[in-house]
Design a protein around this motif. Structure first.
Motif, mmCIF file in Angstrom:
data_model
loop_
_atom_site.group_PDB
_atom_site.id
_atom_site.type_symbol
_atom_site.label_atom_id
_atom_site.label_comp_id
_atom_site.label_asym_id
_atom_site.label_seq_id
_atom_site.Cartn_x
_atom_site.Cartn_y
_atom_site.Cartn_z
ATOM 1 N N UNK A 155 7.072 83.623 96.152
ATOM 2 C CA UNK A 155 7.877 82.829 97.077
ATOM 3 C C UNK A 155 7.535 81.343 96.975
ATOM 4 N N UNK A 156 6.265 81.034 96.807
ATOM 5 C CA UNK A 156 5.866 79.622 96.677
ATOM 6 C C UNK A 156 6.551 78.978 95.483
ATOM 7 N N UNK A 164 16.855 75.708 91.546
ATOM 8 C CA UNK A 164 16.795 76.089 90.143
ATOM 9 C C UNK A 164 16.580 77.587 89.992
ATOM 10 N N UNK A 165 17.066 78.111 88.878
ATOM 11 C CA UNK A 165 16.762 79.492 88.521
ATOM 12 C C UNK A 165 15.393 79.493 87.850
ATOM 13 N N UNK A 166 14.479 80.297 88.362
ATOM 14 C CA UNK A 166 13.150 80.418 87.763
ATOM 15 C C UNK A 166 13.176 81.643 86.857
ATOM 16 N N UNK A 167 12.950 81.420 85.572
ATOM 17 C CA UNK A 167 13.033 82.525 84.617
ATOM 18 C C UNK A 167 11.891 83.512 84.826
ATOM 19 N N UNK A 168 12.102 84.717 84.325
ATOM 20 C CA UNK A 168 11.078 85.750 84.447
ATOM 21 C C UNK A 168 9.791 85.331 83.749
ATOM 22 N N UNK A 169 9.924 84.694 82.585
ATOM 23 C CA UNK A 169 8.723 84.286 81.845
ATOM 24 C C UNK A 169 7.937 83.234 82.606
ATOM 25 N N UNK A 210 19.563 86.376 88.977
ATOM 26 C CA UNK A 210 20.533 85.815 88.040
ATOM 27 C C UNK A 210 20.428 86.657 86.778
ATOM 28 N N UNK A 211 21.434 87.479 86.547
ATOM 29 C CA UNK A 211 21.368 88.530 85.536
ATOM 30 C C UNK A 211 20.905 88.001 84.172
ATOM 31 N N UNK A 212 19.833 88.641 83.662
ATOM 32 C CA UNK A 212 19.334 88.318 82.339
ATOM 33 C C UNK A 212 18.514 87.056 82.252
ATOM 34 N N UNK A 213 18.375 86.323 83.379
ATOM 35 C CA UNK A 213 17.632 85.052 83.331
ATOM 36 C C UNK A 213 16.413 85.072 84.237
ATOM 37 N N UNK A 214 16.625 85.260 85.533
ATOM 38 C CA UNK A 214 15.498 85.226 86.456
ATOM 39 C C UNK A 214 15.957 85.303 87.896
ATOM 40 N N UNK A 215 15.343 84.498 88.777
ATOM 41 C CA UNK A 215 15.605 84.575 90.210
ATOM 42 C C UNK A 215 15.686 83.174 90.793
ATOM 43 N N UNK A 216 16.399 83.070 91.920
ATOM 44 C CA UNK A 216 16.483 81.802 92.626
ATOM 45 C C UNK A 216 16.663 82.071 94.113
ATOM 46 N N UNK A 217 16.410 81.035 94.900
ATOM 47 C CA UNK A 217 16.661 81.149 96.326
ATOM 48 C C UNK A 217 18.161 81.110 96.566
ATOM 49 N N UNK A 218 18.595 81.877 97.516
ATOM 50 C CA UNK A 218 20.021 82.041 97.774
ATOM 51 C C UNK A 218 20.505 80.996 98.764
#
Length: 220
Positions: A155-156, A164-169, A210-218
């Protein structure tokens, strides 16, 4: 030898602090109320005051306003950011939240006595979520959300990059700096648990995939 005044009506906490400070080579003075503290200060001038807020008689906030030229570390169970900011602006040198780690308190005492500035805690906000990097507390409005170390680290990172979308890596690399308990196979589980905890308090989703990329705050 530096003299430290402990102002706290909790005898057990005061005794614990006195014992630790004496072992560290400080001289210790004690006061159990705001009125007693101000009376004591008419005849003694300590190098530092450890000040509780919830005191009989004069409150800690009232005592702080009357202290001049003596650094004060406020020790309080109050965790809300507004209280901390107000006290720091009123002249407190630092603010430590109860319960506290004694090693951290001793370090802060040394820093204040050396006259060094303590880096302020970073406060991240998104929607009505608030994350404090010093206390590691997370709140939605006034409700605290209890997270695991890994959930907090995820979360931090998301709140540091709110648009921004934060990638899984990147998530795996950066979260590993705070906790080793996050692998590629467990990342989705940690995020799922985090989303459930946020939803349970707020009634809405705060994290989107975000499919195939990572996660972001909604965004609302």
């Amino acid at each position: 030898m530096d003299h430290i005044l402990i102002v706290d009506d909790d005898i057990h906490i005061g005794n614990m602090l006195e014992e630790v400070l004496l072992k560290e080579g400080f001289a210790v003075l004690r006061a159990y109320s705001g009125t007693e503290a101000l009376l004591l200060l008419t005849t003694a001038r300590p190098n530092l005051v450890l000040l509780d807020l919830m005191l009989p008689g004069l409150s800690g906030e009232e005592v702080l306003k009357k202290l001049q030229g003596i650094p004060v570390i406020v020790i309080s169970a109050k965790v809300d950011v507004d209280s901390k900011v107000e006290l720091l602006l009123s002249g407190a040198a630092d603010y430590v939240t109860k319960p506290f780690e004694i090693r951290e308190l001793l370090a802060r005492i040394q820093v204040v006595l050396r006259g060094e500035k303590i880096p302020p805690a970073e406060i991240f906000s998104f929607s009505e979520l608030r994350l404090n990097t010093e206390t590691k507390n997370v709140f939605f409005r006034e409700n605290e959300i209890h997270l695991t170390r890994t959930e907090y680290a995820i979360l931090k990172l998301l709140m540091q990059n709110p648009k921004r979308v934060v990638t899984k890596s990147v998530l795996l690399e950066r979260v590993a700096e705070d906790t080793p308990d996050c692998t590629e196979s467990s990342l989705k589980i940690h995020i799922s648990n985090l989303r459930k905890k946020l939803r349970a308090v707020s009634g809405k989703d705060h994290i989107e995939a975000v499919w195939g990329i990572g996660f972001k705050l909604k965004e609302e």
